[in-house]
Structure formats: structure tokens, C-alpha cells
Design a protein around this motif. Structure first.
Motif, mmCIF file in Angstrom:
data_model
loop_
_atom_site.group_PDB
_atom_site.id
_atom_site.type_symbol
_atom_site.label_atom_id
_atom_site.label_comp_id
_atom_site.label_asym_id
_atom_site.label_seq_id
_atom_site.Cartn_x
_atom_site.Cartn_y
_atom_site.Cartn_z
ATOM 1 N N GLN A 1 0.826 -1.209 0.000
ATOM 2 C CA GLN A 1 0.000 0.000 0.000
ATOM 3 C C GLN A 1 0.858 1.256 0.000
ATOM 4 O OE1 GLN A 1 -3.472 0.085 -0.306
ATOM 5 N NE2 GLN A 1 -3.001 -2.016 -0.867
ATOM 6 N N HIS A 2 2.184 1.088 0.055
ATOM 7 C CA HIS A 2 3.073 2.252 0.043
ATOM 8 C C HIS A 2 2.957 3.016 -1.270
ATOM 9 C CE1 HIS A 2 6.835 4.581 0.006
ATOM 10 N NE2 HIS A 2 6.603 4.652 1.295
ATOM 11 N N TYR A 3 2.597 2.327 -2.347
ATOM 12 C CA TYR A 3 2.495 3.007 -3.629
ATOM 13 C C TYR A 3 1.419 4.100 -3.582
ATOM 14 C CZ TYR A 3 -1.894 1.162 -5.416
ATOM 15 O OH TYR A 3 -3.213 0.902 -5.616
ATOM 16 N N LEU A 4 0.370 3.902 -2.771
ATOM 17 C CA LEU A 4 -0.670 4.932 -2.642
ATOM 18 C C LEU A 4 -0.111 6.187 -1.974
ATOM 19 C CD1 LEU A 4 -3.784 2.805 -1.648
ATOM 20 C CD2 LEU A 4 -3.347 3.943 -3.829
ATOM 21 N N ARG A 5 0.725 6.013 -0.958
ATOM 22 C CA ARG A 5 1.366 7.172 -0.311
ATOM 23 C C ARG A 5 2.283 7.878 -1.303
ATOM 24 N NH1 ARG A 5 1.503 3.463 3.919
ATOM 25 N NH2 ARG A 5 3.673 2.950 3.581
ATOM 26 N N LEU A 6 3.008 7.098 -2.093
ATOM 27 C CA LEU A 6 3.888 7.679 -3.109
ATOM 28 C C LEU A 6 3.069 8.462 -4.138
ATOM 29 C CD1 LEU A 6 6.677 8.079 -4.352
ATOM 30 C CD2 LEU A 6 6.426 5.837 -5.445
ATOM 31 N N CYS A 7 1.923 7.929 -4.539
ATOM 32 C CA CYS A 7 1.033 8.651 -5.471
ATOM 33 C C CYS A 7 0.625 10.000 -4.890
ATOM 34 C CB CYS A 7 -0.234 7.848 -5.740
ATOM 35 S SG CYS A 7 -0.055 6.459 -6.842
ATOM 36 N N LYS A 8 0.240 10.011 -3.622
ATOM 37 C CA LYS A 8 -0.219 11.250 -2.978
ATOM 38 C C LYS A 8 0.897 12.289 -2.910
ATOM 39 C CE LYS A 8 -3.787 9.016 -0.246
ATOM 40 N NZ LYS A 8 -4.238 8.596 1.075
ATOM 41 N N VAL A 9 2.074 11.859 -2.520
ATOM 42 C CA VAL A 9 3.206 12.786 -2.425
ATOM 43 C C VAL A 9 3.603 13.294 -3.809
ATOM 44 C CG1 VAL A 9 5.655 12.981 -1.800
ATOM 45 C CG2 VAL A 9 4.079 11.787 -0.283
ATOM 46 N N ALA A 10 3.630 12.398 -4.779
ATOM 47 C CA ALA A 10 4.005 12.789 -6.144
ATOM 48 C C ALA A 10 3.020 13.810 -6.706
ATOM 49 C CB ALA A 10 4.076 11.557 -7.039
ATOM 50 N N ARG A 11 1.740 13.569 -6.555
ATOM 51 C CA ARG A 11 0.743 14.511 -7.069
ATOM 52 C C ARG A 11 0.816 15.844 -6.338
ATOM 53 N NH1 ARG A 11 -0.338 15.242 -11.401
ATOM 54 N NH2 ARG A 11 -2.300 16.223 -10.958
ATOM 55 N N ALA A 12 1.112 15.834 -5.050
ATOM 56 C CA ALA A 12 1.241 17.078 -4.289
ATOM 57 C C ALA A 12 2.397 17.922 -4.794
ATOM 58 C CB ALA A 12 1.415 16.774 -2.800
ATOM 59 N N THR A 13 3.355 17.288 -5.457
ATOM 60 C CA THR A 13 4.499 18.014 -6.018
ATOM 61 C C THR A 13 4.372 18.157 -7.533
ATOM 62 O OG1 THR A 13 5.795 15.982 -6.158
ATOM 63 C CG2 THR A 13 6.056 17.302 -4.152
ATOM 64 N N ASN A 14 3.155 18.011 -8.055
ATOM 65 C CA ASN A 14 2.844 18.183 -9.477
ATOM 66 C C ASN A 14 3.529 17.176 -10.398
ATOM 67 O OD1 ASN A 14 1.047 20.355 -9.098
ATOM 68 N ND2 ASN A 14 2.796 21.722 -8.849
ATOM 69 N N VAL A 15 3.728 15.970 -9.906
ATOM 70 C CA VAL A 15 4.266 14.888 -10.728
ATOM 71 C C VAL A 15 3.079 14.075 -11.252
ATOM 72 C CG1 VAL A 15 5.671 12.782 -10.745
ATOM 73 C CG2 VAL A 15 6.406 14.772 -9.417
ATOM 74 N N ALA A 16 3.013 13.873 -12.559
ATOM 75 C CA ALA A 16 1.957 13.054 -13.147
ATOM 76 C C ALA A 16 2.217 11.593 -12.798
ATOM 77 C CB ALA A 16 1.927 13.241 -14.659
ATOM 78 N N VAL A 17 1.186 10.903 -12.300
ATOM 79 C CA VAL A 17 1.336 9.513 -11.871
ATOM 80 C C VAL A 17 0.446 8.610 -12.713
ATOM 81 C CG1 VAL A 17 1.039 7.888 -9.969
ATOM 82 C CG2 VAL A 17 1.882 10.196 -9.506
ATOM 83 N N ILE A 18 1.049 7.569 -13.269
ATOM 84 C CA ILE A 18 0.312 6.536 -13.987
ATOM 85 C C ILE A 18 0.508 5.238 -13.227
ATOM 86 C CG2 ILE A 18 0.106 5.207 -16.120
ATOM 87 C CD1 ILE A 18 1.078 7.698 -17.622
ATOM 88 N N VAL A 19 -0.589 4.650 -12.770
ATOM 89 C CA VAL A 19 -0.530 3.398 -12.025
ATOM 90 C C VAL A 19 -0.730 2.246 -13.002
ATOM 91 C CG1 VAL A 19 -1.674 1.991 -10.259
ATOM 92 C CG2 VAL A 19 -1.313 4.434 -9.870
ATOM 93 N N MET A 20 0.078 1.213 -12.817
ATOM 94 C CA MET A 20 -0.014 0.003 -13.637
ATOM 95 C C MET A 20 -0.357 -1.162 -12.716
ATOM 96 S SD MET A 20 3.558 0.593 -15.674
ATOM 97 C CE MET A 20 4.463 0.556 -14.119
#
Length: 172
Positions: A86-105
Motif C-alpha cells: 500500500q506504500h504506492y498509494l502514499r507515493l502517489c499522494k506525495v508525487a501529485r502534491a508536487t505536481n508529478v503526473a502519476v500513472i498506475v499500472m
């Protein structure tokens, strides 16, 4: 081997192939993170991103990518969803907060998994296996969007360059 090849003035040639088994960087253009322990998939994404002029950094875990997120701010991040991580969800949140586009596979297309990825900040969700051409189209679309709306990463005046992301000034 000659003595010349060991001198500091003759740096070794850059490697042309990289293995995604450990965090490695292929430097070129906009930064792309690939977080996946599936080497075949990671290599496919890396190849496409390189062909589009991007620099690619490979990670096998979300934790490794989290540790480097603020050192190398990627433009886009591909994250493999794993059932037990479930760490990938935390990484998604942090990445989006820093304006990084996230694509989940993911290898599954469960409604709950898709919804949780989008709620965490993913802009897209790909189900494995996906077609090379589909991935290429998605990467190109992201890069087109970025070229229109991307904030300046550096400023240049005469022979001075200010790298806004790394907070460095270089001359020459």
C-alpha cells in the motif's frame, strides 16, 4: 590497456543499456520514474520514454522511489500496483502534491484498485499487459501537455543558467 585510459582526463564512455534491477539513471530530458519489479515492463517503459527524449530512473520498490523523489523531481512516474504494497498509494499522494503526473499500472482491473489509485492522485491507470503502441500514445500525450503547461525548470541569461529545481547556478 594503455596508461592514458586510466587518467582522469579520459572519462569512461557512458553505458548505453541499463538494468531496472536497481535505481539507475539514463540522463537526457524530462525525468521519468519507473517503479516496477517486472524488468520486462520496466524496460519497455524506459525504452519508450528514452525514444521520446526523457531521462529514466528505474526503481523496484515504492520506498526506493520515495527516497529519490525530491532529489530528481520527475515529470511523470509510472508505479506498479502490488496487492501487498500500500506504500504506492502514499507515493502517489506525495508525487501529485508536487505536481508529478502519476500513472498506475496493475495486473488487475478491480474497481476498488482503480478508484483507490485515482483517489490517491493517479492521472491514468493501465492494466498489464498493455500494448506498446498504447503506452507510446500515453507518454506522447503527457509530454505534449507538459510542453504547453510546464513550469520553467531553468532560466538562462547570457552564459548563466539557474536550475530552479536543483537550486544551482552554472556559468558557461
Amino acid at each position: 590497456m594503455t596508461a592514458e585510459s586510466n587518467t582522469p582526463s579520459n572519462p569512461p564512455p557512458k553505458a548505453t543499456t541499463q538494468s531496472p534491477s536497481a535505481p539507475q539513471v539514463i540522463l537526457q530530458g524530462p525525468a521519468v520514474f519507473v517503479v516496477d519489479d517486472d524488468n520486462h515492463c520496466a524496460q519497455m517503459i524506459g525504452t519508450i520514454a528514452q525514444q521520446e527524449g526523457c531521462s529514466v530512473t528505474f526503481f523496484s520498490t515504492s520506498q526506493e522511489a520515495s527516497a529519490r523523489l525530491f532529489q530528481i523531481k520527475p515529470y511523470v512516474m509510472f508505479i506498479a500496483q502490488k496487492n501487498d504494497d500500500q506504500h504506492y498509494l502514499r507515493l502517489c499522494k506525495v508525487a501529485r502534491a508536487t505536481n508529478v503526473a502519476v500513472i498506475v499500472m496493475s495486473s488487475t482491473a478491480s474497481e476498488a484498485g482503480v478508484i483507490s489509485a485515482f483517489q490517491a492522485g493517479a492521472i491514468d491507470y493501465l492494466v498489464k499487459p498493455f500494448a506498446f503502441s498504447e503506452l507510446l500514445a500515453r507518454v506522447r500525450t503527457l509530454l505534449r501537455r507538459g510542453s504547453k503547461a510546464k513550469d520553467a525548470e531553468s532560466l538562462r541569461a547570457a552564459d548563466l543558467e539557474l536550475d530552479l529545481l536543483r537550486r544551482r547556478v552554472t556559468r558557461g
